[in-house]
Design a protein around this motif. Structure first.
Motif, PDB file in Angstrom:
ATOM      1  N   ALA A  21     -29.072  44.339  -0.816  1.00 24.08           N
ATOM      2  CA  ALA A  21     -29.596  43.335  -1.744  1.00 24.08           C
ATOM      3  C   ALA A  21     -28.956  41.973  -1.484  1.00 24.08           C
ATOM      4  CB  ALA A  21     -29.345  43.780  -3.184  1.00 24.08           C
ATOM      5  N   LEU A  22     -27.662  41.969  -1.251  1.00 18.33           N
ATOM      6  CA  LEU A  22     -26.969  40.707  -0.957  1.00 18.33           C
ATOM      7  C   LEU A  22     -27.547  40.064   0.297  1.00 18.33           C
ATOM      8  CD1 LEU A  22     -24.603  38.726  -1.513  1.00 18.33           C
ATOM      9  CD2 LEU A  22     -23.205  40.190  -0.010  1.00 18.33           C
ATOM     10  N   LYS A  23     -27.753  40.874   1.333  1.00 18.86           N
ATOM     11  CA  LYS A  23     -28.315  40.350   2.579  1.00 18.86           C
ATOM     12  C   LYS A  23     -29.716  39.783   2.356  1.00 18.86           C
ATOM     13  CE  LYS A  23     -29.515  41.701   7.305  1.00 18.86           C
ATOM     14  NZ  LYS A  23     -29.566  42.820   8.284  1.00 18.86           N
ATOM     15  N   THR A  24     -30.518  40.467   1.550  1.00 16.94           N
ATOM     16  CA  THR A  24     -31.881  40.001   1.275  1.00 16.94           C
ATOM     17  C   THR A  24     -31.862  38.642   0.585  1.00 16.94           C
ATOM     18  OG1 THR A  24     -32.721  42.261   1.114  1.00 16.94           O
ATOM     19  CG2 THR A  24     -34.024  40.529   0.067  1.00 16.94           C
ATOM     20  N   PHE A  25     -31.034  38.497  -0.419  1.00 20.28           N
ATOM     21  CA  PHE A  25     -30.946  37.217  -1.129  1.00 20.28           C
ATOM     22  C   PHE A  25     -30.364  36.121  -0.226  1.00 20.28           C
ATOM     23  CE2 PHE A  25     -31.192  39.800  -5.081  1.00 20.28           C
ATOM     24  CZ  PHE A  25     -32.228  39.106  -5.691  1.00 20.28           C
ATOM     25  N   ARG A  28     -33.120  35.079   2.080  1.00 20.98           N
ATOM     26  CA  ARG A  28     -34.094  34.317   1.295  1.00 20.98           C
ATOM     27  C   ARG A  28     -33.628  32.868   1.128  1.00 20.98           C
ATOM     28  NH1 ARG A  28     -33.628  33.444  -4.182  1.00 20.98           N
ATOM     29  NH2 ARG A  28     -35.506  32.706  -5.261  1.00 20.98           N
ATOM     30  N   ALA A  29     -32.312  32.675   1.012  1.00 19.78           N
ATOM     31  CA  ALA A  29     -31.751  31.333   0.871  1.00 19.78           C
ATOM     32  C   ALA A  29     -31.563  30.636   2.218  1.00 19.78           C
ATOM     33  CB  ALA A  29     -30.414  31.402   0.142  1.00 19.78           C
ATOM     34  N   LEU A  30     -31.951  31.319   3.320  1.00 21.17           N
ATOM     35  CA  LEU A  30     -31.843  30.771   4.679  1.00 21.17           C
ATOM     36  C   LEU A  30     -30.401  30.421   5.045  1.00 21.17           C
ATOM     37  CD1 LEU A  30     -34.987  28.412   4.684  1.00 21.17           C
ATOM     38  CD2 LEU A  30     -34.821  30.791   5.450  1.00 21.17           C
ATOM     39  N   LEU A  31     -29.502  31.328   4.683  1.00 23.17           N
ATOM     40  CA  LEU A  31     -28.082  31.137   4.978  1.00 23.17           C
ATOM     41  C   LEU A  31     -27.599  32.205   5.956  1.00 23.17           C
ATOM     42  CD1 LEU A  31     -26.630  30.507   1.396  1.00 23.17           C
ATOM     43  CD2 LEU A  31     -27.051  28.792   3.170  1.00 23.17           C
ATOM     44  N   THR A  32     -26.701  31.832   6.851  1.00 25.14           N
ATOM     45  CA  THR A  32     -26.027  32.811   7.701  1.00 25.14           C
ATOM     46  C   THR A  32     -24.864  33.406   6.912  1.00 25.14           C
ATOM     47  OG1 THR A  32     -24.455  31.211   8.597  1.00 25.14           O
ATOM     48  CG2 THR A  32     -26.585  31.429   9.737  1.00 25.14           C
ATOM     49  N   GLN A  33     -24.299  34.477   7.427  1.00 21.59           N
ATOM     50  CA  GLN A  33     -23.128  35.055   6.766  1.00 21.59           C
ATOM     51  C   GLN A  33     -21.990  34.042   6.712  1.00 21.59           C
ATOM     52  OE1 GLN A  33     -22.173  38.671   8.877  1.00 21.59           O
ATOM     53  NE2 GLN A  33     -23.544  39.919   7.600  1.00 21.59           N
ATOM     54  N   GLU A  34     -21.814  33.289   7.794  1.00 21.59           N
ATOM     55  CA  GLU A  34     -20.751  32.285   7.829  1.00 21.59           C
ATOM     56  C   GLU A  34     -20.958  31.217   6.772  1.00 21.59           C
ATOM     57  OE1 GLU A  34     -22.466  33.354  10.374  1.00 21.59           O
ATOM     58  OE2 GLU A  34     -21.115  33.972  11.998  1.00 21.59           O
ATOM     59  N   GLN A  35     -22.187  30.774   6.606  1.00 24.78           N
ATOM     60  CA  GLN A  35     -22.477  29.739   5.618  1.00 24.78           C
ATOM     61  C   GLN A  35     -22.258  30.244   4.200  1.00 24.78           C
ATOM     62  OE1 GLN A  35     -26.467  28.966   6.986  1.00 24.78           O
ATOM     63  NE2 GLN A  35     -25.879  27.006   7.934  1.00 24.78           N
ATOM     64  N   LEU A  36     -22.693  31.482   3.942  1.00 23.24           N
ATOM     65  CA  LEU A  36     -22.483  32.046   2.616  1.00 23.24           C
ATOM     66  C   LEU A  36     -20.991  32.224   2.345  1.00 23.24           C
ATOM     67  CD1 LEU A  36     -23.543  33.215  -0.018  1.00 23.24           C
ATOM     68  CD2 LEU A  36     -23.719  35.452   1.116  1.00 23.24           C
ATOM     69  N   ASN A  41     -16.211  30.809  -0.712  1.00 20.67           N
ATOM     70  CA  ASN A  41     -14.767  30.704  -0.486  1.00 20.67           C
ATOM     71  C   ASN A  41     -14.159  32.067  -0.148  1.00 20.67           C
ATOM     72  OD1 ASN A  41     -12.402  29.228  -0.191  1.00 20.67           O
ATOM     73  ND2 ASN A  41     -11.806  29.470  -2.325  1.00 20.67           N
ATOM     74  N   TYR A  42     -14.921  32.842   0.632  1.00 23.31           N
ATOM     75  CA  TYR A  42     -14.444  34.121   1.157  1.00 23.31           C
ATOM     76  C   TYR A  42     -14.542  34.058   2.683  1.00 23.31           C
ATOM     77  CZ  TYR A  42     -14.082  36.754  -3.227  1.00 23.31           C
ATOM     78  OH  TYR A  42     -13.679  37.228  -4.455  1.00 23.31           O
ATOM     79  N   SER A  43     -13.876  34.993   3.337  1.00 22.30           N
ATOM     80  CA  SER A  43     -13.955  35.029   4.795  1.00 22.30           C
ATOM     81  C   SER A  43     -15.299  35.594   5.254  1.00 22.30           C
ATOM     82  CB  SER A  43     -12.826  35.885   5.368  1.00 22.30           C
ATOM     83  OG  SER A  43     -13.014  37.254   5.037  1.00 22.30           O
ATOM     84  N   HIS A  44     -15.678  35.256   6.480  1.00 21.94           N
ATOM     85  CA  HIS A  44     -16.899  35.816   7.056  1.00 21.94           C
ATOM     86  C   HIS A  44     -16.805  37.338   7.121  1.00 21.94           C
ATOM     87  CE1 HIS A  44     -19.321  36.702  10.952  1.00 21.94           C
ATOM     88  NE2 HIS A  44     -20.089  36.862   9.895  1.00 21.94           N
ATOM     89  N   ALA A  45     -15.624  37.844   7.450  1.00 28.04           N
ATOM     90  CA  ALA A  45     -15.432  39.297   7.546  1.00 28.04           C
ATOM     91  C   ALA A  45     -15.681  39.975   6.201  1.00 28.04           C
ATOM     92  CB  ALA A  45     -14.022  39.613   8.039  1.00 28.04           C
ATOM     93  N   SER A  46     -15.284  39.326   5.110  1.00 30.69           N
ATOM     94  CA  SER A  46     -15.490  39.909   3.782  1.00 30.69           C
ATOM     95  C   SER A  46     -16.976  40.014   3.453  1.00 30.69           C
ATOM     96  CB  SER A  46     -14.779  39.071   2.716  1.00 30.69           C
ATOM     97  OG  SER A  46     -13.382  39.139   2.871  1.00 30.69           O
ATOM     98  N   VAL A  47     -17.724  38.935   3.719  1.00 28.17           N
ATOM     99  CA  VAL A  47     -19.158  38.944   3.444  1.00 28.17           C
ATOM    100  C   VAL A  47     -19.845  40.008   4.296  1.00 28.17           C
ATOM    101  CG1 VAL A  47     -21.299  37.610   3.608  1.00 28.17           C
ATOM    102  CG2 VAL A  47     -19.226  36.537   2.707  1.00 28.17           C
ATOM    103  N   ALA A  48     -19.484  40.058   5.583  1.00 35.26           N
ATOM    104  CA  ALA A  48     -20.086  41.051   6.481  1.00 35.26           C
ATOM    105  C   ALA A  48     -19.797  42.471   6.000  1.00 35.26           C
ATOM    106  CB  ALA A  48     -19.567  40.848   7.896  1.00 35.26           C
ATOM    107  N   SER A  49     -18.568  42.724   5.557  1.00 29.81           N
ATOM    108  CA  SER A  49     -18.197  44.066   5.107  1.00 29.81           C
ATOM    109  C   SER A  49     -18.965  44.468   3.858  1.00 29.81           C
ATOM    110  CB  SER A  49     -16.687  44.126   4.836  1.00 29.81           C
ATOM    111  OG  SER A  49     -15.948  43.974   6.030  1.00 29.81           O
ATOM    112  N   VAL A  50     -19.168  43.511   2.941  1.00 28.95           N
ATOM    113  CA  VAL A  50     -19.934  43.816   1.728  1.00 28.95           C
ATOM    114  C   VAL A  50     -21.384  44.123   2.082  1.00 28.95           C
ATOM    115  CG1 VAL A  50     -20.811  42.891  -0.445  1.00 28.95           C
ATOM    116  CG2 VAL A  50     -18.432  42.495   0.193  1.00 28.95           C
ATOM    117  N   GLU A  51     -21.974  43.321   2.956  1.00 26.78           N
ATOM    118  CA  GLU A  51     -23.371  43.551   3.342  1.00 26.78           C
ATOM    119  C   GLU A  51     -23.547  44.892   4.048  1.00 26.78           C
ATOM    120  OE1 GLU A  51     -25.266  40.464   5.507  1.00 26.78           O
ATOM    121  OE2 GLU A  51     -25.230  39.047   3.832  1.00 26.78           O
TER     122      GLU A  51
END
Length: 275
Positions: A21-25, A28-36, A41-51
Motif C-alpha cells: 500500500a505504501l508503494k502504491t501511494f 501515485r505521488a510520482l515519488l522515488t523511494q529516495e525522494q519519499l 526524514n528517514y533513510s532510503h533503506a528504511s523506506v525500502a525495508s517497509v515497502e
C-alpha cells in the motif's frame, strides 16, 4: 514470547500488505523511494525495508507518510492490523507504545546490551541462547520488531537517551569475538549523536545503586515519568509517583558511579582494539 507459527505468518502477510500500500501511494505521488525518504526524514533503506515488508513502520513514519502521500487515512488504518508488536513480549508492549512519543528514555542493563543498541548478529546470539529456542519464523519476527524500535534513535524530534550498561555484559562476548567486535563498533557509532549518552558501569565498583536489577525510565510529552522493571517472563510498568521517584534516585546515583561518557567511549575503543 507466546506467538504461534500461524500468528507469525499473519504478521508477515500484514507487513507485506502495508508495504504494498505504501508503494502504491508513493508511485501515485510520482515519488522515488529516495525522494519519499527525504521528505519523511528517514533513510532510503528504511523506506525500502517497509515497502518490502521486512520492517515494521513506526507510528511517526506512518503519520508522516499519511501527510506526504495524502493517503486518505488508509495507511493509518492499516497499521492497526500490522503486527509490529507481535515480535515483542506481551508484557513489554505497553512500554513500547509509550516509547513512540517519549521525550526522554533512561535504561540500565546488567544482563544484555539494551535492545535499542544491539546489532542483528548480537540479537540472534542472545535469542538463540535462551531456551526454549525460537523457530526461524519467530526469530525473524523478533528481529524485525527490534529493528523497528531502533528507529527511535533517529526519530525527529529526537529523544534524549541515557544508557548505563555493565562492563561484564560486554566482557561476556555473547556470540563470539566477531559478533562482539561488530557490537563494540556499533556502540561507538551510537554514541556519536548528541542525544545519545552511553555510560559503562565498571566491573569493579564497590558502590552500586543498581543491585536490584535492570530498570527503565521514560519521560512523556506531558513531562511525566514512568518506570519499567523486567524479570524472567515478566515485566511491570511502574506509574506510582513514589516508586518512580525511587527509581529516579537510583538511576541518578548510578550515573555518578558509572564511567563518564567520554571515559566509556575510551573503554569501548580499548575493548575493540583488544579483539
Amino acid at each position: 514470547m507466546a506467538n504461534s507459527s500461524s500468528t507469525t505468518v499473519e504478521s508477515s502477510d500484514s507487513l507485506r500488505a502495508f508495504g504494498a500500500a505504501l508503494k502504491t501511494f508513493r508511485e501515485r505521488a510520482l515519488l522515488t523511494q529516495e525522494q519519499l525518504a527525504e521528505r519523511l526524514n528517514y533513510s532510503h533503506a528504511s523506506v525500502a525495508s517497509v515497502e518490502q515488508g521486512r520492517r515494521m513502520p513506526t507510528l511517526v513514519f506512518v503519520e508522516r507518510a499519511e501527510e506526504e502521500l495524502d493517503a486518505f487515512g488508509v495507511l493509518r488504518a492499516m497499521v492497526r492490523h500490522v503486527g509490529r508488536q507481535r515480535g515483542l513480549a506481551v508484557w513489554f508492549r505497553e512500554w513500547a507504545q509509550l516509547e513512540e512519543t517519549a521525550v526522554g528514555l533512561c535504561t540500565y542493563e546488567c544482563r544484555v546490551v539494551p535492545g535499542l543498541l544491539q546489532t542483528e548478529a548480537y540479537t540472534r546470539a542472545v535469542m538463540l541462547n535462551v531456551p526454549p529456542p525460537p523457530t526461524e519464523e519467530q526469530l525473524e519476527q523478533r528481529i524485525v520488531a527490534r529493528r523497528a524500535r531502533q528507529d527511535l534513535l533517529r526519530r525527529t524530534p529526537p529523544i534524549a537517551f541515557s544508557f548505563i550498561v555493565e562492563e561484564s555484559v560486554l566482557l561476556r562476548h555473547t556470540g563470539g569475538e566477531e559478533v562482539t567486535r561488530e557490537l563494540l563498533g556499533h556502540l561507538l557509532a551510537c554514541t556519536e549523536p548528541w542525544n545519545v549518552e552511553l555510560q559503562i558501569m565498571p566491573q569493579r565498583q564497590p558502590y552500586h545503586a543498581g543491585t536490584d536489577g535492570p530498570m527503565r525510565l521514560l519521560e512523556t510529552p506531558e513531562r511525566q515519568w514512568v518506570g519499567y522493571a523486567e524479570g524472567q517472563k515478566t515485566g511491570q510498568l511502574v506509574s506510582d509517583r513514589e516508586s518512580v521517584s525511587v527509581m529516579q534516585m537510583r538511576y541518578a546515583k548510578m550515573r555518578s558511579q558509572a564511567l563518564s561518557p567520554a571515559d566509556s567511549v575510551e573503554l569501548l575503543q580499548r575493548m575493540r582494539g583488544a579483539l
